[in-house]
Design an enzyme around this catalytic site. Structure first.
Site, mmCIF file in Angstrom:
data_model
loop_
_atom_site.group_PDB
_atom_site.id
_atom_site.type_symbol
_atom_site.label_atom_id
_atom_site.label_comp_id
_atom_site.label_asym_id
_atom_site.label_seq_id
_atom_site.Cartn_x
_atom_site.Cartn_y
_atom_site.Cartn_z
ATOM 1 N N GLU A 103 0.858 -1.193 0.000
ATOM 2 C CA GLU A 103 0.000 0.000 0.000
ATOM 3 C C GLU A 103 0.893 1.241 0.000
ATOM 4 O OE1 GLU A 103 -2.524 1.611 -0.586
ATOM 5 O OE2 GLU A 103 -4.000 1.598 1.035
ATOM 6 N N ASP A 104 0.404 2.320 -0.593
ATOM 7 C CA ASP A 104 1.218 3.542 -0.657
ATOM 8 C C ASP A 104 1.299 4.262 0.686
ATOM 9 O OD1 ASP A 104 -1.482 4.234 -0.735
ATOM 10 O OD2 ASP A 104 -1.281 5.745 -2.303
ATOM 11 N N ASP A 107 -3.311 6.325 6.460
ATOM 12 C CA ASP A 107 -3.698 7.595 7.063
ATOM 13 C C ASP A 107 -4.599 7.265 8.264
ATOM 14 O OD1 ASP A 107 -4.477 10.228 7.450
ATOM 15 O OD2 ASP A 107 -5.545 10.445 5.581
ATOM 16 N N PHE A 156 -0.746 16.450 3.689
ATOM 17 C CA PHE A 156 -1.171 15.762 2.476
ATOM 18 C C PHE A 156 -0.017 15.766 1.483
ATOM 19 C CE2 PHE A 156 -3.470 14.531 -1.270
ATOM 20 C CZ PHE A 156 -4.380 13.624 -0.758
ATOM 21 N N ARG A 169 0.834 11.877 -9.839
ATOM 22 C CA ARG A 169 1.275 10.498 -9.553
ATOM 23 C C ARG A 169 2.649 10.214 -10.150
ATOM 24 N NH1 ARG A 169 -3.030 7.580 -7.320
ATOM 25 N NH2 ARG A 169 -5.085 8.134 -8.089
#
Ligand code: IMP
Length: 179
Positions: A103-104, A107, A156, A169
């Protein structure tokens, strides 16, 4: 008409440069290669954000694995909605397999928690999780993370696969978005 958000305006600073990311990804790949030595395993890449991370990770692994993809969504703009939607599911049956989620970013933890529960219900032989970025101070539900690239503050970020409103991206670095 040009509707691409200007990188210079939106990215307020480079948080991790390409060299720092690649160095850490190689380290993660080495640890994972050692841990899975002689074992068959399947990487489950979470789309879309992990696409660049998983490509680099796979190219640095010293052991073979199969790869599957799942697409989930929980974000509206740059806020987590808390409601995880399954957009497209994995292809292979995970029962009896050693699974490694890639997973990137974690959060609130809602997305990863949903995925871990979903996969565990399918009775894999083992389940581990590798995340590039851990926004640990935003966590709302506890999640198990076995391999972690970087701890990051509650900001963010975009680049290296992560998006801001579907932009950035392809950036080779990870930058902090000004908001
Ligand atoms: P969670 O469910 O709140 O843990 O959010 C996980 C998902 O939200 C990730 O897979 C990302 O797609 C997205 N996300 C969370 N934080 C960021 C960020 O800082 N930049 C880009 N995407 C993010």
């Amino acid at each position: 008409m040009d509707n691409i958000l200007s990188e210079k305006v939106i990215i307020k600073e480079v948080f991790l440069n390409a060299e720092q990311i690649h160095f850490r990804v190689k380290q993660l790949a080495e640890t994972i290669s050692n841990d899975y030595l002689g074992k068959e395993f399947t990487v489950i890449s979470v789309l879309k954000g992990s696409v660049i991370f998983v490509s680099d990770l796979l190219r640095n692994l010293k052991t073979n694995c199969s790869v599957d993809f799942i697409r989930l969504s929980s974000y509206k703009g740059n806020e987590s909605s808390g409601v995880v939607k399954l957009i497209s599911d994995i292809n292979e049956n995970p029962a009896g397999k050693n699974l490694l989620i890639v997973e990137d970013i974690v959060d609130t933890g809602f997305t990863l928690s949903y995925l871990q529960k979903k996969l565990l219900a399918m009775k894999p032989s083992s389940l581990k999780t590798c995340v590039l970025l851990d926004k640990y101070s935003s966590r709302k539900v506890p999640v198990q993370i076995d391999y972690r690239g970087f701890m990051i503050p509650d900001q963010f970020v975009a680049g290296y696969g992560l998006d801001y409103l579907e932009n950035y991206r392809g950036l080779p670095y990870i930058g902090i978005i000004s908001r």
